[in-house]
Design a protein around this motif. Structure first.
Motif, PDB file in Angstrom:
ATOM      1  N   ALA A 285      -4.467  17.645  -2.963  1.00  0.00           N
ATOM      2  CA  ALA A 285      -4.694  16.234  -3.298  1.00  0.00           C
ATOM      3  C   ALA A 285      -3.594  15.352  -2.718  1.00  0.00           C
ATOM      4  O   ALA A 285      -3.868  14.268  -2.179  1.00  0.00           O
ATOM      5  N   THR A 286      -2.357  15.806  -2.805  1.00  0.00           N
ATOM      6  CA  THR A 286      -1.267  15.003  -2.249  1.00  0.00           C
ATOM      7  C   THR A 286      -1.327  14.973  -0.720  1.00  0.00           C
ATOM      8  O   THR A 286      -0.963  13.979  -0.095  1.00  0.00           O
ATOM      9  N   TYR A 287      -1.825  16.072  -0.133  1.00  0.00           N
ATOM     10  CA  TYR A 287      -2.018  16.066   1.329  1.00  0.00           C
ATOM     11  C   TYR A 287      -3.092  15.056   1.713  1.00  0.00           C
ATOM     12  O   TYR A 287      -2.947  14.312   2.697  1.00  0.00           O
ATOM     13  N   LYS A 288      -4.177  15.021   0.950  1.00  0.00           N
ATOM     14  CA  LYS A 288      -5.238  14.051   1.222  1.00  0.00           C
ATOM     15  C   LYS A 288      -4.698  12.625   1.099  1.00  0.00           C
ATOM     16  O   LYS A 288      -5.007  11.755   1.927  1.00  0.00           O
ATOM     17  N   LEU A 289      -3.899  12.387   0.079  1.00  0.00           N
ATOM     18  CA  LEU A 289      -3.342  11.052  -0.120  1.00  0.00           C
ATOM     19  C   LEU A 289      -2.395  10.681   1.020  1.00  0.00           C
ATOM     20  O   LEU A 289      -2.417   9.550   1.519  1.00  0.00           O
TER      21      LEU A 289
ATOM     22  N   PRO B 124      -9.364  16.807   2.211  1.00  0.00           N
ATOM     23  CA  PRO B 124      -8.448  15.944   2.965  1.00  0.00           C
ATOM     24  C   PRO B 124      -8.952  15.557   4.352  1.00  0.00           C
ATOM     25  O   PRO B 124      -8.526  14.523   4.886  1.00  0.00           O
ATOM     26  N   GLU B 125      -9.842  16.349   4.935  1.00  0.00           N
ATOM     27  CA  GLU B 125     -10.387  16.006   6.257  1.00  0.00           C
ATOM     28  C   GLU B 125     -11.619  15.110   6.168  1.00  0.00           C
ATOM     29  O   GLU B 125     -12.214  14.771   7.193  1.00  0.00           O
ATOM     30  N   GLY B 126     -12.023  14.770   4.967  1.00  0.00           N
ATOM     31  CA  GLY B 126     -13.210  13.943   4.799  1.00  0.00           C
ATOM     32  C   GLY B 126     -14.498  14.741   4.774  1.00  0.00           C
ATOM     33  O   GLY B 126     -15.587  14.178   4.894  1.00  0.00           O
ATOM     34  N   ARG B 127     -14.416  16.041   4.597  1.00  0.00           N
ATOM     35  CA  ARG B 127     -15.593  16.907   4.555  1.00  0.00           C
ATOM     36  C   ARG B 127     -16.023  17.124   3.106  1.00  0.00           C
ATOM     37  O   ARG B 127     -15.183  17.365   2.234  1.00  0.00           O
ATOM     38  N   MET B 128     -17.318  17.022   2.858  1.00  0.00           N
ATOM     39  CA  MET B 128     -17.822  17.269   1.516  1.00  0.00           C
ATOM     40  C   MET B 128     -17.869  18.777   1.259  1.00  0.00           C
ATOM     41  O   MET B 128     -18.643  19.506   1.879  1.00  0.00           O
ATOM     42  N   LYS B 129     -17.007  19.245   0.364  1.00  0.00           N
ATOM     43  CA  LYS B 129     -16.979  20.664  -0.002  1.00  0.00           C
ATOM     44  C   LYS B 129     -16.211  20.809  -1.314  1.00  0.00           C
ATOM     45  O   LYS B 129     -15.484  19.902  -1.729  1.00  0.00           O
ATOM     46  N   GLN B 130     -16.367  21.932  -1.948  1.00  0.00           N
ATOM     47  CA  GLN B 130     -15.662  22.190  -3.194  1.00  0.00           C
ATOM     48  C   GLN B 130     -14.255  22.690  -2.873  1.00  0.00           C
ATOM     49  O   GLN B 130     -14.058  23.819  -2.457  1.00  0.00           O
ATOM     50  N   TRP B 131     -13.262  21.827  -3.048  1.00  0.00           N
ATOM     51  CA  TRP B 131     -11.889  22.212  -2.738  1.00  0.00           C
ATOM     52  C   TRP B 131     -11.004  22.228  -3.979  1.00  0.00           C
ATOM     53  O   TRP B 131      -9.796  22.480  -3.888  1.00  0.00           O
TER      54      TRP B 131
ATOM     55  N   LEU C 214       0.829  -1.205   0.000  1.00  0.00           N
ATOM     56  CA  LEU C 214       0.000   0.000   0.000  1.00  0.00           C
ATOM     57  C   LEU C 214       0.867   1.261   0.000  1.00  0.00           C
ATOM     58  O   LEU C 214       0.557   2.245  -0.681  1.00  0.00           O
ATOM     59  N   SER C 215       1.947   1.245   0.754  1.00  0.00           N
ATOM     60  CA  SER C 215       2.831   2.412   0.806  1.00  0.00           C
ATOM     61  C   SER C 215       3.472   2.662  -0.552  1.00  0.00           C
ATOM     62  O   SER C 215       3.597   3.819  -0.998  1.00  0.00           O
ATOM     63  N   ARG C 216       3.889   1.601  -1.225  1.00  0.00           N
ATOM     64  CA  ARG C 216       4.482   1.751  -2.550  1.00  0.00           C
ATOM     65  C   ARG C 216       3.458   2.291  -3.552  1.00  0.00           C
ATOM     66  O   ARG C 216       3.779   3.149  -4.386  1.00  0.00           O
ATOM     67  N   ILE C 217       2.230   1.772  -3.468  1.00  0.00           N
ATOM     68  CA  ILE C 217       1.176   2.239  -4.374  1.00  0.00           C
ATOM     69  C   ILE C 217       0.888   3.716  -4.109  1.00  0.00           C
ATOM     70  O   ILE C 217       0.703   4.508  -5.041  1.00  0.00           O
ATOM     71  N   ARG C 218       0.867   4.107  -2.832  1.00  0.00           N
ATOM     72  CA  ARG C 218       0.607   5.518  -2.517  1.00  0.00           C
ATOM     73  C   ARG C 218       1.735   6.413  -3.050  1.00  0.00           C
ATOM     74  O   ARG C 218       1.468   7.495  -3.582  1.00  0.00           O
ATOM     75  N   ASP C 219       2.988   5.974  -2.905  1.00  0.00           N
ATOM     76  CA  ASP C 219       4.111   6.778  -3.414  1.00  0.00           C
ATOM     77  C   ASP C 219       3.979   7.008  -4.913  1.00  0.00           C
ATOM     78  O   ASP C 219       4.205   8.122  -5.407  1.00  0.00           O
ATOM     79  N   VAL C 220       3.618   5.955  -5.637  1.00  0.00           N
ATOM     80  CA  VAL C 220       3.451   6.080  -7.087  1.00  0.00           C
ATOM     81  C   VAL C 220       2.298   7.010  -7.413  1.00  0.00           C
ATOM     82  O   VAL C 220       2.392   7.873  -8.298  1.00  0.00           O
ATOM     83  N   PHE C 221       1.183   6.845  -6.692  1.00  0.00           N
ATOM     84  CA  PHE C 221       0.003   7.666  -6.957  1.00  0.00           C
ATOM     85  C   PHE C 221       0.316   9.144  -6.698  1.00  0.00           C
ATOM     86  O   PHE C 221      -0.139  10.028  -7.447  1.00  0.00           O
ATOM     87  N   GLN C 222       1.085   9.424  -5.672  1.00  0.00           N
ATOM     88  CA  GLN C 222       1.444  10.812  -5.379  1.00  0.00           C
ATOM     89  C   GLN C 222       2.214  11.412  -6.548  1.00  0.00           C
ATOM     90  O   GLN C 222       1.970  12.558  -6.958  1.00  0.00           O
ATOM     91  N   GLU C 223       3.130  10.641  -7.107  1.00  0.00           N
ATOM     92  CA  GLU C 223       3.893  11.129  -8.262  1.00  0.00           C
ATOM     93  C   GLU C 223       2.967  11.358  -9.463  1.00  0.00           C
ATOM     94  O   GLU C 223       3.138  12.333 -10.205  1.00  0.00           O
ATOM     95  N   GLU C 224       2.011  10.466  -9.649  1.00  0.00           N
ATOM     96  CA  GLU C 224       1.078  10.615 -10.763  1.00  0.00           C
ATOM     97  C   GLU C 224       0.266  11.900 -10.623  1.00  0.00           C
ATOM     98  O   GLU C 224       0.045  12.621 -11.599  1.00  0.00           O
ATOM     99  N   ILE C 225      -0.212  12.169  -9.405  1.00  0.00           N
ATOM    100  CA  ILE C 225      -0.999  13.392  -9.181  1.00  0.00           C
ATOM    101  C   ILE C 225      -0.167  14.630  -9.500  1.00  0.00           C
ATOM    102  O   ILE C 225      -0.644  15.578 -10.144  1.00  0.00           O
ATOM    103  N   LEU C 226       1.077  14.640  -9.065  1.00  0.00           N
ATOM    104  CA  LEU C 226       1.944  15.798  -9.305  1.00  0.00           C
ATOM    105  C   LEU C 226       2.250  16.010 -10.783  1.00  0.00           C
ATOM    106  O   LEU C 226       2.591  17.127 -11.199  1.00  0.00           O
TER     107      LEU C 226
END
Length: 767
Positions: free
Chosen positions: A500-504, A622-629, A475-487
């Protein structure tokens, strides 16, 4: 399916034994055959000569056949006339893939045309609809057919679930505590049959409206049939888990993610798709006719005459139809935002249901906390519609509806007669031919009622910290890759990328089992199955409303059993939950190659992670709140890419019927993204741990075959049709061909020509 092949091999061995027996019989020689010694010697010389020529012929035949087999092994696709690339893929698979992977594949299929058939073709061919019962085959041995008590057999999911069930069945059967007592009371069909319809009587006595057949259900009608009497009935029914008019739950408030709220949902109809009540199609009318027949039988089992049962069945069907017309369909339900209401404002929404009083009565000692909590409703028009419907409905129709709901739902725990009628409806709706074995029903009842009691034993016996550690690392490896993809995505601005990267980074992983186990102390059971089911549900109600008195616990598992074969992402908690039940073969093993693990469980974990950024997950900050961010430009760019995915899946068909791209959008985005980030995480691990500059072609192909075999399944046609209408997941074939066709690395691994079905000229890419 792996187990199908082992079953087939066993069949072949039985055939060999049978033939060998016949041969031995043919060689038997009498103790005295009546011939002279000279005759016997002559016959022996002739036999030797004949045997010599036969041996020469057999040797020539064997050499030719061996050469043929060798050619097929070296190039299994030759006879199919496939492309050179397809033949090369088949050769790699035949030589290098594990046997249990290879035996589900159809190497004659073209992976660039239909990869699902390539990965699952032989499983599909062998797995047939059958008539026996096979809920728990031995490990690594899936059922050779969709049994009469099943709607589907999925090679991985069903096989692992069946194995877990069989392991825990013994635990439950031998338990001397709550689980064992509840299981044994469920298994005591002698006692349950003796009771018959007796458990329904208290509910039936509470309904006094039969004689008022033409009296409207007016708000303050002076008879016991008035709406003033409905409040007490609603409390009684819902406290026994009998859903009438609505359903409820206590869950995280997406508008205030640190607090819990009460969620009210449309519910109270019997058929799973509301459109079946009013669409008028031939298929829907067949379902309605079957439902009406079941309703008649249920009313008769509840003590009514045939004439009364026919009248009440018609009234109940008409009333459920009116309710169904108020429902949002599955697509609307998935995308609608929950509105917030105060408890008092519910009376303005639907005064006839007296919702504030009903919920307060159910909350018991937590009434004050309920008063301070918010109520979430996704379909307020449903409750407004119920308010218009109730006062003008004859009281006898409401009585009939309430009686049917209690007799039908409670009937699932009653005598053989009730169970048989329930099975009739199962066959009408999904084609299931027989009931599941009694032990299975009782085991599932225990597991659903006491998930932590059973799950704790499963974790202690069948889970290890080594598995947990490897899953955490994946999971940690997948998250690292996903963070790079988002950037790297070109369509998001820097501010949105940063959030988005903070949320991840803040996304938590809860693997194997919950951080705290449920405390069942204080629970006592009577030995009566129906009564004990009531006690357990009331315990659940008490603890559900108790959550309103405390802050949200982000990593709370709730009713999810650690033995469950599944994984989940929570939008409002921003966390991934991975039960121990799924972290085993064929999804995961500490002995598998990295390519196989990442292709199987890795793509599932990547799928769950991508849910945090699908068409619904992206709405939660990132806090799990529904809002337009997101910025408006980023939102528009996302929706443009998402519309591509909708159109892609709208073009897919199952038995001539289109997939609903809107209904399945969130899952499809997660499927496509999950494959992509899991593949790149595999590349990274192979570089770091094995020193490979890039995965070998064998590893690349094994990764995609492992992903495909996650979804090898065989289902009844009626079950597949229902899935198209109500399931937010695409059919299994398209959970393979859909995301892989959108993955350039797949086309490269199998050298698919541009423009082929699995390497289209235009692709959809969200993440």
């Amino acid at each position: 399916m792996e187990e199908v092949y082992i079953a087939e091999e066993a069949t072949r061995k039985q055939g060999s034994i049978s033939m060998r027996s016949n041969t031995l019989e043919g060689l038997r020689v009498p103790l005295s055959d009546g011939r002279s010694g000279r005759q016997r010697k002559r016959m022996k010389r002739i036999a030797i000569a004949v045997g010599f020529f036969v041996l020469i012929f057999a040797t020539v035949f064997f050499v030719k056949k061996l050469k043929s087999f060798q050619e097929q092994y070296d190039n299994p696709a030759t006879e199919a006339g496939e492309s050179r690339e397809s033949q090369e893929a088949a050769k790699i698979a035949a030589r290098h893939f594990p046997h249990e992977v290879l035996k589900a594949m159809d190497l004659s299929a073209d992976p660039c045309h239909d990869f699902y058939s390539y990965a699952c073709g032989t499983f599909q061919e062998i797995t047939q609809e059958g008539g026996g019962v096979c809920l728990a085959p031995p490990p690594e041995t899936p059922a050779p057919q969709v049994e009469a008590d099943q709607n589907e057999w999925a090679r991985a999911w069903s096989g692992v679930s069946a194995r877990n069930n069989e392991l825990l069945r013994e635990v439950v059967e031998t338990d001397h505590g709550l689980a064992g007592n509840f299981y044994r009371s469920c298994m005591n069909m002698t006692r349950i049959n003796e009771l018959g319809a007796t458990p329904i009587e208290p509910y039936k006595k509470a309904l006094h409206c039969k004689e008022h057949s033409h009296v409207p259900f007016a708000r303050f009608h002076p008879t016991p049939c008035g709406l003033a009497a409905l409040q007490e009935l609603l409390v009684q029914w819902h406290m026994s888990d009998i859903k009438v008019f609505f359903d409820w739950s206590v869950e995280v408030n997406p508008h205030e993610p640190s607090k819990y709220a009460v969620n009210l949902m449309q519910d109270g109809i019997t058929l799973p798709d509301p459109k079946w009540y009013y669409s008028g199609s031939t298929e829907a009318n067949t379902k309605l006719k079957g439902l009406e027949e079941v309703m008649k039988k249920v009313f008769m089992l509840a003590g009514e005459s045939k004439e009364e049962a026919e009248e009440d069945a018609k009234a109940t069907l008409n009333f459920e139809t009116e309710l169904a017309k108020l429902f949002k369909d599955a697509t609307q339900e998935r995308t609608s935002t929950q509105g917030q209401y105060s408890l008092d404002s519910l009376d303005q929404l639907c005064p006839s249901l007296a919702l504030p009083k009903v919920l307060s009565a159910m909350a018991g000692p937590y009434k004050a906390d309920l008063n301070n909590a918010k109520v979430l409703i996704r379909n307020p028009d449903y409750f407004r519609g119920v308010q218009e419907l109730l006062p003008k409905t004859p009281a006898s129709h409401i009585r009939a509806y309430m009686l049917f709901r209690v007799a039908f739902i409670l009937g699932a725990d009653l005598s053989e007669d009730f169970l048989a009628v329930g099975q009739e409806l199962q066959q009408v709706v999904v084609g299931q031919k027989t009931r599941v074995p009694r032990w299975y029903k009782c085991y599932k009842s225990v597991n659903n009622a006491l998930p932590d009691y059973v799950g704790k034993v499963f974790v202690q016996r069948y889970f290890s910290m080594d598995i947990l550690s490897q899953a955490q690392d994946m999971l940690s490896r997948i998250r690292d890759v996903f963070q790079e993809e988002i950037l790297q995505v070109p369509w998001m601005d820097d501010k949105t990328k940063s959030l988005a990267t903070y949320k991840l980074a803040d996304m938590f992983f809860s693997i194997g089992f919950p951080p705290t186990w449920a405390d069942y102390r204080g629970l006592s059971l009577s030995g009566d199955f129906v009564q004990d089911g009531d006690r357990l549900y009331k315990w659940y109600i008490h603890h559900a409303f108790a959550r309103l008195s405390r802050p949200v616990q982000r990593n709370r598992w709730g009713t999810t059993s650690p033995a469950m074969v599944d994984a989940f992402y929570s939008y409002d908690k921003n966390g991934i939950f991975v039960p121990a039940g799924i972290l085993q073969k064929p999804f995961f093993s500490t002995t598998y190659r990295a390519a196989r693990n990442f292709g199987a469980i890795g793509t599932i974990l990547g799928h769950e992670m991508t849910h945090g950024f699908d068409d619904q997950g992206r709405k939660f900050n990132p806090e799990g709140r529904m809002k337009q961010w997101w910025s408006d430009a980023d939102k528009d760019a996302f929706e443009e890419r998402a519309s591509c995915v909708v159109e892609l899946y709208n073009s897919m068909k199952l038995d001539g019927k289109h997939v609903n791209g809107e209904l399945t959008l969130g899952e499809n985005i997660a499927d496509i993204g999950g494959v992509k980030i899991a593949y790149r995480a595999m590349e990274r691990e192979l570089r770091e741990k094995e020193g490979q500059a890039a995965p070998s072609r064998t590893d690349r192909q094994l990764f995609f075959v492992a992903q495909g075999q996650n979804w090898c399944s065989k289902a009844r046609k009626q079950a597949e049709e229902l899935q198209l209408l109500t399931d937010p997941h695409a059919p299994d074939r398209w959970r393979v061909n859909g995301p892989l066709s959108q993955t350039p690395e797949f086309a490269e691994a199998f050298q698919c020509a541009v423009g082929s079905p699995m390497n289209p000229r235009k692709r959809c890419e969200v993440w």
